[in-house]
Design an enzyme around this catalytic site. Structure first.
Site, PDB file in Angstrom:
ATOM      1  N   ARG A 150      45.835  54.698  42.294  1.00  0.00           N
ATOM      2  CA  ARG A 150      46.791  53.896  43.051  1.00  0.00           C
ATOM      3  C   ARG A 150      48.138  54.601  43.159  1.00  0.00           C
ATOM      4  O   ARG A 150      48.805  54.529  44.187  1.00  0.00           O
ATOM      5  CB  ARG A 150      46.974  52.518  42.392  1.00  0.00           C
ATOM      6  CG  ARG A 150      47.999  51.654  43.153  1.00  0.00           C
ATOM      7  CD  ARG A 150      48.064  50.244  42.595  1.00  0.00           C
ATOM      8  NE  ARG A 150      49.200  49.498  43.087  1.00  0.00           N
ATOM      9  CZ  ARG A 150      49.136  48.474  43.940  1.00  0.00           C
ATOM     10  NH1 ARG A 150      47.969  48.074  44.401  1.00  0.00           N
ATOM     11  NH2 ARG A 150      50.219  47.844  44.325  1.00  0.00           N
ATOM     12  N   HIS A 193      48.507  52.025  48.672  1.00  0.00           N
ATOM     13  CA  HIS A 193      47.822  50.755  48.407  1.00  0.00           C
ATOM     14  C   HIS A 193      47.980  49.831  49.609  1.00  0.00           C
ATOM     15  O   HIS A 193      48.786  50.087  50.488  1.00  0.00           O
ATOM     16  CB  HIS A 193      48.403  50.103  47.143  1.00  0.00           C
ATOM     17  CG  HIS A 193      49.899  50.026  47.150  1.00  0.00           C
ATOM     18  ND1 HIS A 193      50.685  51.017  46.606  1.00  0.00           N
ATOM     19  CD2 HIS A 193      50.760  49.120  47.668  1.00  0.00           C
ATOM     20  CE1 HIS A 193      51.968  50.702  46.776  1.00  0.00           C
ATOM     21  NE2 HIS A 193      52.036  49.560  47.424  1.00  0.00           N
ATOM     22  N   ILE A 240      43.094  39.423  32.094  1.00  0.00           N
ATOM     23  CA  ILE A 240      42.639  38.333  32.970  1.00  0.00           C
ATOM     24  C   ILE A 240      43.576  37.122  32.912  1.00  0.00           C
ATOM     25  O   ILE A 240      43.921  36.549  33.950  1.00  0.00           O
ATOM     26  CB  ILE A 240      41.186  37.914  32.633  1.00  0.00           C
ATOM     27  CG1 ILE A 240      40.218  38.970  33.187  1.00  0.00           C
ATOM     28  CG2 ILE A 240      40.859  36.549  33.251  1.00  0.00           C
ATOM     29  CD1 ILE A 240      38.751  38.625  33.018  1.00  0.00           C
ATOM     30  N   SER A 241      44.027  36.752  31.721  1.00  0.00           N
ATOM     31  CA  SER A 241      44.887  35.561  31.671  1.00  0.00           C
ATOM     32  C   SER A 241      46.223  35.823  32.358  1.00  0.00           C
ATOM     33  O   SER A 241      46.787  34.937  32.998  1.00  0.00           O
ATOM     34  CB  SER A 241      45.068  35.075  30.228  1.00  0.00           C
ATOM     35  OG  SER A 241      45.592  36.094  29.446  1.00  0.00           O
ATOM     36  N   CYS A 290      38.387  48.360  44.778  1.00  0.00           N
ATOM     37  CA  CYS A 290      38.734  49.606  44.092  1.00  0.00           C
ATOM     38  C   CYS A 290      38.723  50.667  45.184  1.00  0.00           C
ATOM     39  O   CYS A 290      39.075  50.378  46.328  1.00  0.00           O
ATOM     40  CB  CYS A 290      37.778  49.887  42.930  1.00  0.00           C
ATOM     41  SG  CYS A 290      36.037  49.907  43.391  1.00  0.00           S
ATOM     42  N   GLN A 333      32.396  49.686  45.054  1.00  0.00           N
ATOM     43  CA  GLN A 333      30.980  49.717  44.685  1.00  0.00           C
ATOM     44  C   GLN A 333      30.764  49.413  43.206  1.00  0.00           C
ATOM     45  O   GLN A 333      29.769  48.819  42.844  1.00  0.00           O
ATOM     46  CB  GLN A 333      30.362  51.061  45.054  1.00  0.00           C
ATOM     47  CG  GLN A 333      30.195  51.163  46.561  1.00  0.00           C
ATOM     48  CD  GLN A 333      29.552  52.448  47.016  1.00  0.00           C
ATOM     49  OE1 GLN A 333      29.397  53.388  46.246  1.00  0.00           O
ATOM     50  NE2 GLN A 333      29.193  52.502  48.282  1.00  0.00           N
ATOM     51  N   CYS A 367      54.908  52.369  48.572  1.00  0.00           N
ATOM     52  CA  CYS A 367      56.064  52.052  47.729  1.00  0.00           C
ATOM     53  C   CYS A 367      55.707  52.249  46.265  1.00  0.00           C
ATOM     54  O   CYS A 367      54.550  52.361  45.909  1.00  0.00           O
ATOM     55  CB  CYS A 367      56.527  50.611  47.972  1.00  0.00           C
ATOM     56  SG  CYS A 367      55.548  49.363  47.117  1.00  0.00           S
TER      57      CYS A 367
END
Ligand SMILES: [Zn+2]
Length: 133
Positions: free
Chosen positions: A33, A38, A54-55, A71, A75, A121
Protein backbone atom coordinates in the site's frame (compact mmCIF):
# COMPACT_ATOMS: atom_id res chain seq x y z
CA UNK A 1 -25.70 -13.35 12.27
CA UNK A 2 -26.29 -16.87 10.99
CA UNK A 3 -25.92 -17.47 7.30
CA UNK A 4 -23.87 -14.41 6.60
CA UNK A 5 -21.96 -14.87 3.40
CA UNK A 6 -19.39 -12.98 1.42
CA UNK A 7 -20.33 -11.61 -1.96
CA UNK A 8 -18.23 -10.08 -4.70
CA UNK A 9 -18.43 -6.60 -6.14
CA UNK A 10 -16.89 -5.49 -9.42
CA UNK A 11 -14.70 -2.44 -9.82
CA UNK A 12 -17.36 -0.61 -11.83
CA UNK A 13 -19.99 -1.31 -9.18
CA UNK A 14 -17.67 -0.07 -6.47
CA UNK A 15 -16.78 3.02 -8.47
CA UNK A 16 -20.40 4.09 -8.50
CA UNK A 17 -21.12 3.08 -4.90
CA UNK A 18 -17.98 4.20 -3.10
CA UNK A 19 -19.21 7.68 -2.25
CA UNK A 20 -22.11 6.26 -0.29
CA UNK A 21 -21.64 7.15 3.36
CA UNK A 22 -22.54 3.64 4.49
CA UNK A 23 -19.72 1.91 2.58
CA UNK A 24 -16.22 1.35 3.90
CA UNK A 25 -13.40 0.03 1.72
CA UNK A 26 -10.91 -2.06 3.66
CA UNK A 27 -7.48 -2.50 2.09
CA UNK A 28 -5.73 -5.53 3.61
CA UNK A 29 -2.56 -5.40 1.56
CA UNK A 30 0.60 -5.27 3.58
CA UNK A 31 3.57 -3.07 2.64
CA UNK A 32 2.49 -2.65 -0.98
CA UNK A 33 0.00 0.00 0.00
CA UNK A 34 2.83 2.36 0.82
CA UNK A 35 4.35 2.07 -2.65
CA UNK A 36 1.44 1.39 -4.96
CA UNK A 37 -1.20 3.92 -3.92
CA UNK A 38 -4.72 3.04 -2.84
CA UNK A 39 -8.40 3.55 -3.55
CA UNK A 40 -9.27 6.96 -2.14
CA UNK A 41 -11.04 6.88 1.17
CA UNK A 42 -10.00 3.31 1.90
CA UNK A 43 -9.03 2.13 5.34
CA UNK A 44 -5.87 0.11 5.85
CA UNK A 45 -5.88 -3.06 7.93
CA UNK A 46 -2.91 -5.18 6.88
CA UNK A 47 -3.66 -8.89 6.52
CA UNK A 48 -0.62 -9.52 8.68
CA UNK A 49 -2.08 -9.14 12.17
CA UNK A 50 -5.62 -8.57 10.89
CA UNK A 51 -7.26 -10.69 13.57
CA UNK A 52 -5.74 -8.59 16.34
CA UNK A 53 -7.25 -5.46 14.82
CA UNK A 54 -10.80 -6.66 14.15
CA UNK A 55 -12.31 -4.88 17.15
CA UNK A 56 -10.53 -1.66 16.14
CA UNK A 57 -11.90 -2.06 12.60
CA UNK A 58 -15.45 -2.58 13.86
CA UNK A 59 -15.13 0.55 15.96
CA UNK A 60 -13.80 2.56 13.02
CA UNK A 61 -16.64 1.53 10.68
CA UNK A 62 -19.43 2.37 13.09
CA UNK A 63 -22.41 3.55 11.06
CA UNK A 64 -21.37 1.68 7.91
CA UNK A 65 -23.41 -1.29 6.80
CA UNK A 66 -21.26 -2.48 3.90
CA UNK A 67 -17.59 -3.40 4.03
CA UNK A 68 -15.64 -4.06 0.83
CA UNK A 69 -12.38 -5.94 1.31
CA UNK A 70 -9.57 -6.06 -1.16
CA UNK A 71 -5.88 -6.91 -1.40
CA UNK A 72 -3.69 -6.78 -4.51
CA UNK A 73 -5.64 -9.44 -6.45
CA UNK A 74 -8.41 -10.26 -3.96
CA UNK A 75 -7.59 -13.94 -4.27
CA UNK A 76 -6.07 -14.81 -0.91
CA UNK A 77 -5.72 -12.05 1.66
CA UNK A 78 -8.89 -10.10 0.85
CA UNK A 79 -11.29 -13.07 1.00
CA UNK A 80 -9.53 -14.58 4.02
CA UNK A 81 -9.77 -11.34 6.03
CA UNK A 82 -13.42 -10.98 5.00
CA UNK A 83 -13.97 -14.55 6.23
CA UNK A 84 -12.25 -13.74 9.53
CA UNK A 85 -14.62 -10.81 10.05
CA UNK A 86 -17.64 -12.99 9.23
CA UNK A 87 -16.48 -15.57 11.77
CA UNK A 88 -15.84 -12.90 14.36
CA UNK A 89 -19.32 -11.41 13.90
CA UNK A 90 -20.93 -14.84 14.05
CA UNK A 91 -19.26 -15.52 17.37
CA UNK A 92 -19.98 -12.08 18.74
CA UNK A 93 -23.21 -11.32 20.53
CA UNK A 94 -23.27 -7.64 19.70
CA UNK A 95 -25.06 -6.32 16.64
CA UNK A 96 -22.62 -3.92 15.05
CA UNK A 97 -24.82 -3.01 12.08
CA UNK A 98 -22.60 -4.52 9.40
CA UNK A 99 -24.95 -6.14 6.91
CA UNK A 100 -22.88 -6.77 3.80
CA UNK A 101 -19.35 -8.10 3.62
CA UNK A 102 -17.95 -7.99 0.12
CA UNK A 103 -14.73 -8.57 -1.75
CA UNK A 104 -13.61 -6.40 -4.65
CA UNK A 105 -13.09 -8.60 -7.71
CA UNK A 106 -9.53 -8.50 -9.10
CA UNK A 107 -8.38 -6.40 -6.16
CA UNK A 108 -6.41 -3.20 -6.27
CA UNK A 109 -4.37 -4.34 -9.26
CA UNK A 110 -7.50 -4.89 -11.33
CA UNK A 111 -8.88 -1.55 -10.17
CA UNK A 112 -5.74 0.27 -11.25
CA UNK A 113 -5.38 -1.71 -14.51
CA UNK A 114 -8.90 -0.59 -15.48
CA UNK A 115 -7.81 3.02 -15.14
CA UNK A 116 -9.86 3.73 -12.03
CA UNK A 117 -8.68 6.52 -9.75
CA UNK A 118 -5.76 5.77 -7.47
CA UNK A 119 -4.87 8.00 -4.55
CA UNK A 120 -1.24 8.38 -3.52
CA UNK A 121 -1.63 10.42 -0.37
CA UNK A 122 0.32 9.44 2.73
CA UNK A 123 -2.57 10.00 5.15
CA UNK A 124 -3.57 7.16 7.45
CA UNK A 125 -6.44 6.73 7.10
CA UNK A 126 -6.82 8.24 3.64
CA UNK A 127 -8.75 11.50 3.85
CA UNK A 128 -10.77 11.26 0.72
CA UNK A 129 -11.64 14.93 0.45
CA UNK A 130 -7.98 15.90 0.35
CA UNK A 131 -7.14 13.45 -2.38
CA UNK A 132 -6.85 14.57 -5.97
CA UNK A 133 -8.91 11.62 -7.17
ZN1 LIG B 1 -5.41 8.77 -0.06
Amino acid sequence: MAGRSISYITGSQLLSLRRQPTIAIVDVRDDERTHDGHISGSLHYASDGFTDNISKLIHEVKGKDTLVFHCALSQVRGPSCARKLVNYLENSKEDVGIKNIMVLERGFNGWEASGRPVCRCKNVPCKESECAS
